[in-house]
Scaffold this motif. Sequence first.
Motif, short mmCIF file in Angstrom:
data_model
loop_
_atom_site.label_atom_id
_atom_site.label_comp_id
_atom_site.label_asym_id
_atom_site.label_seq_id
_atom_site.Cartn_x
_atom_site.Cartn_y
_atom_site.Cartn_z
N ASN A 158 -16.14 13.83 -8.37
CA ASN A 158 -15.80 14.48 -7.11
C ASN A 158 -14.92 15.70 -7.31
O ASN A 158 -15.04 16.69 -6.59
N SER A 159 -14.03 15.65 -8.31
CA SER A 159 -13.09 16.76 -8.51
C SER A 159 -13.79 18.07 -8.84
O SER A 159 -13.32 19.16 -8.47
N SER A 160 -14.94 17.98 -9.52
CA SER A 160 -15.69 19.20 -9.87
C SER A 160 -17.01 19.29 -9.11
O SER A 160 -17.83 20.17 -9.39
N ASN A 161 -17.22 18.35 -8.18
CA ASN A 161 -18.45 18.29 -7.39
C ASN A 161 -19.68 18.23 -8.29
O ASN A 161 -20.69 18.90 -8.05
N PHE A 162 -19.57 17.42 -9.35
CA PHE A 162 -20.67 17.30 -10.31
C PHE A 162 -21.46 16.03 -10.08
O PHE A 162 -20.90 14.93 -9.96
N ALA A 165 -7.83 10.18 -0.77
CA ALA A 165 -7.25 9.66 -2.02
C ALA A 165 -8.16 9.93 -3.21
O ALA A 165 -9.24 9.35 -3.31
N PRO A 166 -7.74 10.80 -4.13
CA PRO A 166 -8.52 11.02 -5.36
C PRO A 166 -8.35 9.82 -6.30
O PRO A 166 -7.53 8.92 -6.06
N ARG A 167 -9.09 9.83 -7.39
CA ARG A 167 -9.07 8.70 -8.33
C ARG A 167 -7.66 8.40 -8.83
O ARG A 167 -7.24 7.22 -8.87
N TRP A 168 -6.91 9.43 -9.22
CA TRP A 168 -5.61 9.19 -9.83
C TRP A 168 -4.67 8.45 -8.87
O TRP A 168 -3.86 7.63 -9.30
N GLU A 190 -10.75 6.84 -0.08
CA GLU A 190 -11.04 7.25 -1.47
C GLU A 190 -12.39 7.96 -1.53
O GLU A 190 -13.35 7.55 -0.88
N VAL A 191 -12.44 9.01 -2.34
CA VAL A 191 -13.63 9.87 -2.36
C VAL A 191 -14.23 10.01 -3.76
O VAL A 191 -15.04 10.90 -3.99
N PHE A 192 -13.83 9.12 -4.68
CA PHE A 192 -14.31 9.32 -6.05
C PHE A 192 -15.46 8.40 -6.43
O PHE A 192 -16.09 8.59 -7.47
N VAL A 230 -5.47 6.25 -6.50
CA VAL A 230 -5.82 4.82 -6.40
C VAL A 230 -5.51 4.11 -7.71
O VAL A 230 -5.02 2.97 -7.71
N GLU A 231 -5.78 4.77 -8.84
CA GLU A 231 -5.49 4.15 -10.13
C GLU A 231 -3.99 3.96 -10.32
O GLU A 231 -3.55 2.91 -10.80
N ASP A 232 -3.21 4.96 -9.93
CA ASP A 232 -1.75 4.84 -10.01
C ASP A 232 -1.25 3.78 -9.01
O ASP A 232 -0.50 2.88 -9.35
N GLY A 233 -1.70 3.91 -7.76
CA GLY A 233 -1.47 2.90 -6.74
C GLY A 233 -0.06 2.73 -6.22
O GLY A 233 0.16 2.00 -5.24
N LYS A 234 0.92 3.40 -6.81
CA LYS A 234 2.32 3.17 -6.45
C LYS A 234 2.62 3.53 -5.00
O LYS A 234 3.28 2.78 -4.28
N VAL A 235 2.11 4.67 -4.56
CA VAL A 235 2.36 5.11 -3.18
C VAL A 235 1.71 4.14 -2.19
O VAL A 235 2.34 3.74 -1.19
N ILE A 236 0.49 3.74 -2.47
CA ILE A 236 -0.24 2.83 -1.58
C ILE A 236 0.47 1.48 -1.49
O ILE A 236 0.69 0.94 -0.40
N LEU A 237 0.86 0.94 -2.64
CA LEU A 237 1.51 -0.37 -2.66
C LEU A 237 2.89 -0.35 -2.01
O LEU A 237 3.27 -1.29 -1.30
N GLU A 238 3.63 0.72 -2.23
CA GLU A 238 4.97 0.82 -1.64
C GLU A 238 4.89 0.86 -0.12
O GLU A 238 5.68 0.19 0.58
N LEU A 239 3.94 1.62 0.42
CA LEU A 239 3.76 1.69 1.88
C LEU A 239 3.29 0.35 2.44
O LEU A 239 3.71 -0.06 3.54
N ALA A 240 2.42 -0.33 1.68
CA ALA A 240 1.85 -1.60 2.16
C ALA A 240 2.88 -2.72 2.26
O ALA A 240 2.65 -3.73 2.93
N LYS A 241 4.03 -2.55 1.61
CA LYS A 241 5.09 -3.56 1.70
C LYS A 241 5.72 -3.60 3.09
O LYS A 241 6.21 -4.64 3.53
N LYS A 242 5.65 -2.46 3.80
CA LYS A 242 6.32 -2.37 5.10
C LYS A 242 5.38 -2.02 6.25
O LYS A 242 5.70 -2.26 7.41
N LYS A 243 4.24 -1.43 5.90
CA LYS A 243 3.33 -0.96 6.95
C LYS A 243 1.94 -1.56 6.81
O LYS A 243 1.61 -2.19 5.80
#
Length: 348
Positions: free
Chosen positions: A166-170, A57-60, A32-34, A62-75
């Motif tokens: 991070n998205s706008s480097n501000f 991983a941008p903020r959205w 994560e880079v935010f 990690v906040e959404d988390g669905k992809v991370i959690l789905e992968l973590a069930k098996k990997k």
Amino acid sequence: MLWFVGLGISGLEGASTSTIQVLKKADMTFFEVFTSPISKQEISKIKKLVKGKLTIAPRWMVEDGKVILELAKKKNVVLLAYGDPYVATTHLELRTRAEQDKIKTRTIHAASAITSLIGECGLHHYKIGRPVTIMRELPSLATVYYTIYENMVKGSHSLLILEFDNSSNFFLDPRDAISNLLETEKGQKRNVIDQSTFAIVASRIGSKSQKIISGKLGTLVKTDFGKPPHTIIIPGRLHFTEHDAIKIFSTCLDEPFDNSSKIVKISDQMLSRYIPKARGALEEVVKMFKDDKTLSPVIENAQLYIDDAEKFQKEGKEELAVLSIGYAEGLIDALRLSRGIDPWAQSL
């Protein structure tokens, strides 16, 4: 399995053996880079180290988390972050969801820049009050302003985290943050901060270019602090060891001093105006109706409420003091409305 891994404040250079082993064995690593700026060089180092795929991983995500959690069930999945993984509330929320989904979680803690800079500046950890983030929008600084006030009343130090997008480097420049704080004081008028307020600006903590500069806000607002990230600390009551450490650990542009010594509680600021004003108005009422026995109970109760306000203020019971003076003003206003008089105008 979902690992929450902190890199600490020095990146891979300061990573523990356990961290290296987990990254080498992971099937998937989300970096994560935010919450902190990451250099391309650091990303390249981590990409060479990890066994599986590395995803920035941008903020959205990690906040959404669905992809991370789905992968973590098996990997075997790692969420990698600078500092400590649980300084960010987003990570805590993701772990909560993982546990609710029966996904096993493990954690490798590490030093955070937020906690590390306290010692680097020479301050005592137990004296840090509630941290708060300064955003670029001026209206949002009212919350920051009153957080500083509350901390300062307790003698605590205020840790001010500057906005990073991070998205706008501000990165919010410390000089802009200080200018906005001083501008906020003009609107709030509670005498919390001014040009003479002592503060510390900690920059790039944990890196080779780390720099800590301290001084009055009037001095710091004219200072160039170099590249981000930066954090501002407004000290409250300084222990003599903190005072000495600040002078040695930082580039000290002005002599450190106790900001809390000049703070006056908002309730005391109010009472210092309201009590004399109410007493003056009541004196005018007495002059007008000294021979009117029907008003004696009202006048007497107003007097008692004013006396109670002074007593409660001396006892440190500010809420009761404000309540009492409010009752006194209510009785005086009742006379004003019922008898067509204006004792307030005469008391000014």
